[in-house]
Design an enzyme around this catalytic site. Structure first.
Site, mmCIF file in Angstrom:
data_model
loop_
_atom_site.group_PDB
_atom_site.id
_atom_site.type_symbol
_atom_site.label_atom_id
_atom_site.label_comp_id
_atom_site.label_asym_id
_atom_site.label_seq_id
_atom_site.Cartn_x
_atom_site.Cartn_y
_atom_site.Cartn_z
ATOM 1 N N ARG A 40 9.922 -1.040 -19.964
ATOM 2 C CA ARG A 40 11.216 -1.711 -19.773
ATOM 3 C C ARG A 40 11.472 -2.760 -20.856
ATOM 4 O O ARG A 40 12.620 -2.985 -21.231
ATOM 5 C CB ARG A 40 11.279 -2.357 -18.392
ATOM 6 C CG ARG A 40 11.635 -1.345 -17.311
ATOM 7 C CD ARG A 40 11.756 -2.000 -15.960
ATOM 8 N NE ARG A 40 12.381 -1.100 -15.001
ATOM 9 C CZ ARG A 40 12.174 -1.150 -13.690
ATOM 10 N NH1 ARG A 40 11.356 -2.049 -13.191
ATOM 11 N NH2 ARG A 40 12.787 -0.304 -12.889
ATOM 12 N N LYS A 205 9.474 1.646 -1.866
ATOM 13 C CA LYS A 205 10.687 0.928 -1.430
ATOM 14 C C LYS A 205 11.442 1.818 -0.433
ATOM 15 O O LYS A 205 12.560 2.284 -0.700
ATOM 16 C CB LYS A 205 11.555 0.588 -2.633
ATOM 17 C CG LYS A 205 10.911 -0.450 -3.562
ATOM 18 C CD LYS A 205 11.803 -0.778 -4.747
ATOM 19 C CE LYS A 205 11.156 -1.798 -5.668
ATOM 20 N NZ LYS A 205 11.925 -2.006 -6.915
ATOM 21 N N GLY A 361 10.794 2.060 -12.511
ATOM 22 C CA GLY A 361 9.792 1.318 -13.257
ATOM 23 C C GLY A 361 8.400 1.861 -13.027
ATOM 24 O O GLY A 361 7.660 2.132 -13.982
ATOM 25 N N GLY A 385 15.969 2.989 -8.154
ATOM 26 C CA GLY A 385 17.019 2.818 -7.148
ATOM 27 C C GLY A 385 18.400 2.973 -7.769
ATOM 28 O O GLY A 385 19.290 3.605 -7.190
HETATM 29 N N1 LIG Z 1 1.425 6.318 0.398
HETATM 30 C C1 LIG Z 1 1.718 5.168 -0.191
HETATM 31 N N2 LIG Z 1 1.476 3.991 0.432
HETATM 32 C C2 LIG Z 1 1.760 2.805 -0.163
HETATM 33 N N3 LIG Z 1 2.289 2.688 -1.410
HETATM 34 C C3 LIG Z 1 2.548 3.828 -2.067
HETATM 35 C C4 LIG Z 1 2.275 5.110 -1.512
HETATM 36 N N4 LIG Z 1 2.642 6.044 -2.414
HETATM 37 C C5 LIG Z 1 3.094 5.387 -3.496
HETATM 38 N N5 LIG Z 1 3.026 4.053 -3.315
HETATM 39 C C6 LIG Z 1 3.372 2.970 -4.273
HETATM 40 O O1 LIG Z 1 4.727 3.010 -4.612
HETATM 41 C C7 LIG Z 1 4.895 2.167 -5.739
HETATM 42 C C8 LIG Z 1 6.130 2.537 -6.512
HETATM 43 O O2 LIG Z 1 7.241 2.565 -5.666
HETATM 44 P P1 LIG Z 1 8.754 2.249 -6.145
HETATM 45 O O3 LIG Z 1 8.847 0.821 -6.596
HETATM 46 O O4 LIG Z 1 9.626 2.671 -5.023
HETATM 47 O O5 LIG Z 1 8.927 3.220 -7.404
HETATM 48 P P2 LIG Z 1 9.827 3.039 -8.727
HETATM 49 O O6 LIG Z 1 9.499 1.676 -9.329
HETATM 50 O O7 LIG Z 1 9.429 4.154 -9.620
HETATM 51 O O8 LIG Z 1 11.250 3.120 -8.285
HETATM 52 C C9 LIG Z 1 3.625 2.318 -6.534
HETATM 53 O O9 LIG Z 1 3.116 1.038 -6.850
HETATM 54 C C10 LIG Z 1 2.671 3.108 -5.607
HETATM 55 O O10 LIG Z 1 1.365 2.571 -5.530
HETATM 56 O O1 LIG Z 2 12.121 -2.130 -10.290
HETATM 57 C C1 LIG Z 2 13.323 -1.987 -10.078
HETATM 58 O O2 LIG Z 2 13.850 -0.940 -9.417
HETATM 59 P P1 LIG Z 2 13.115 0.485 -9.126
HETATM 60 O O3 LIG Z 2 11.762 0.209 -8.490
HETATM 61 O O4 LIG Z 2 14.054 1.142 -8.135
HETATM 62 O O5 LIG Z 2 13.033 1.227 -10.420
HETATM 63 C C2 LIG Z 2 14.358 -2.957 -10.596
HETATM 64 O O6 LIG Z 2 13.787 -3.933 -11.438
HETATM 65 C C3 LIG Z 2 15.081 -3.595 -9.420
HETATM 66 O O7 LIG Z 2 14.185 -4.364 -8.653
HETATM 67 P P2 LIG Z 2 14.501 -4.611 -7.100
HETATM 68 O O8 LIG Z 2 14.381 -3.267 -6.381
HETATM 69 O O9 LIG Z 2 13.460 -5.617 -6.638
HETATM 70 O O10 LIG Z 2 15.916 -5.146 -7.003
#
Ligand SMILES: Nc1ncnc2c1ncn2[C@@H]1O[C@H](COP(=O)(O)OP(=O)(O)O)[C@@H](O)[C@H]1O
Ligand SMILES: O=C(OP(=O)(O)O)[C@H](O)COP(=O)(O)O
Length: 405
Positions: A40, A205, A361, A385
């Site tokens: 990023r 998330k 991310g 997201g």
């Molecule tokens: N079964 C699980 N239980 C808890 N955490 C998980 C599980 N599977 C994946 N994760 C966690 O989800 C995190 C990423 O989620 P998220 O922030 O939603 O993705 P992104 O940043 O790609 O949008 C990673 O740090 C990973 O360790």
């Molecule tokens: O990591 C982010 O989003 P992402 O996990 O959905 O890719 C952005 O920096 C937004 O962070 P936020 O979901 O805490 O508002």
């Protein structure tokens, strides 16, 4: 949306001395103070560089993690300022506050072409407040530091937050090159995706991202659910999930999605096996169990090998695939296999001729950490997201406000 080209032509090609506030998404994964994936930060460099080389005084604002509106040293952006300076090839000044005395002092001391980063904008309660007035009051203070605003944090354009939304109503606002480029790729994906079109959802998330499924059911042919998302769905099917990540108040919603998908002929693919462990740690003993038999004292930390293979088959057989959210806790080797298998399949969408987009991310960090080249995928988006909400057809506040500006 007005672009940086428009900003430059308005100023006859030179931004000499113009104070530009740039909202970037510098929310990187950290191990202590070490950045484990700087994707990023790298993605934010071209816009900052372009503005600085046109003579602007560049003030960057960004968040890190989810601190609760008060300063928290574990979420300081200082290591990010250092990395940004290395990538720009020139030191980046760092303000230890967001809109306080230090920020004002640094903003006024900036020379044309210099760059400064403000401390984590989420150290201020006004940033994420749901109260328009509180958010607005904070946005007023941010806006006072600059003459124009450039929105370049694609990963946050789905957030109605002061540094993304409100500040754009207070300063002449422009779209940055990263946001422009991201929107262009995603727009193509929404217009007429080559079919079959599969969306893979995982990560942690859960409550944030479950909502998008409602609309994706009308757009995608298959939805593959992995990562922490899985357990709310398994609970909706009446299975117990031990101590896995579970959004109890979303179980009914998940049950409704399963019904809706069935009625519309959309396939929801859930894991049939799960890798579990007694605790969330790198060296916890891992075992694979059937998805309908997770022991009470275990938590699911990855999809199992049979599920990963099934997901990979669907991914390879699709022509368009969007993936957000790791399939498991890939940061721990014992729980990275599901993510690796699905990532490998992503490099072979439609026999290699299809379009694969990885968003988020942590998802982007995961594919890089697992040894994949960025070029192995059609596009790696900096927003998870944000991309999902764009793909479901939602109005993204951070984009809408630029259209009105
Ligand atoms: N079964 C699980 N239980 C808890 N955490 C998980 C599980 N599977 C994946 N994760 C966690 O989800 C995190 C990423 O989620 P998220 O922030 O939603 O993705 P992104 O940043 O790609 O949008 C990673 O740090 C990973 O360790
Ligand atoms: O990591 C982010 O989003 P992402 O996990 O959905 O890719 C952005 O920096 C937004 O962070 P936020 O979901 O805490 O508002």
């Amino acid at each position: 949306m007005k672009t940086i080209d428009d900003l430059l032509s308005k100023h006859d090609g030179s931004l000499d001395g113009v104070r530009v506030l740039v909202r970037s998404d510098l929310n990187v994964p950290l191990d202590g103070r070490t950045i484990t994936d700087d994707g990023r930060v790298r993605a934010s460099v071209p816009t900052i560089e372009r503005l600085a080389s046109a003579g602007a005084r560049v003030l960057v604002t960004a968040h890190l993690g989810r601190p609760k509106g008060v300063p928290d040293p574990s979420f300081t952006l200082l290591p990010v300022a250092e990395r940004l300076g290395e990538l720009l090839g020139t030191p980046v000044l760092f303000a230890g506050d967001t809109v306080g005395d230090e920020a004002s002092r640094i903003a006024s001391a900036l020379e044309p072409g210099q760059v400064a980063l403000l401390e984590n904008v989420r150290f201020e309660a006004g940033e994420t407040s749901k109260d328009d007035e509180e958010r607005g009051a904070f946005a007023d203070r941010l806006a006072a530091l600059a003459d124009v605003f450039v929105s370049d944090g694609f990963g946050v354009v789905h957030r109605k937050q002061a540094s993304v939304y409100d500040v754009a109503t207070r300063l002449p606002a422009y779209v940055g090159g990263l946001v422009e480029a991201e929107v262009e790729v995603l727009r193509r994906l929404t217009e007429d995706p080559a079919r079959p079109y599969a969306v893979v959802l995982g990560g942690s998330k859960v409550s944030d991202k479950l909502g998008v499924i409602d609309h994706l059911i009308d757009k995608a042919d298959s939805l593959l659910i992995g990562g922490g998302m899985v357990f709310t769905f398994l609970a909706a099917q009446g299975h117990s999930v031990g101590s896995s990540l579970l959004e109890q108040d979303q179980v009914e919603v998940a049950a409704r999605y399963i019904e809706q998908a069935e009625a519309k002929g959309v396939e929801i693919v859930l894991p049939t096996d799960i890798v579990v462990a007694p605790e969330f740690s790198a060296d916890a003993p891992a075992t694979t169990v059937s998805a309908d038999a997770i022991p009470d004292d275990q938590m699911g930390l990855d999809i199992g090998p049979d599920s990963a293979e099934r997901f990979a088959e669907v991914v390879r057989g699709a022509q368009t695939v969007f993936w957000n959210g790791p399939m498991g806790v890939f940061e721990f080797d014992a729980f990275a296999a599901g993510t690796t298998t699905v990532a490998e399949a992503l490099t072979q969408v439609g026999g290699g001729d299809g379009l694969s987009v990885v968003g988020g991310g942590d998802s982007a960090a995961a594919v890089r950490a697992l040894g994949f080249d960025d070029d192995a995928f059609g596009h790696i988006s900096t927003g998870g997201g944000a991309s999902l909400e764009y793909l479901e057809g939602a109005t993204l506040p951070g984009l809408a406000v630029l259209e009105e500006s």
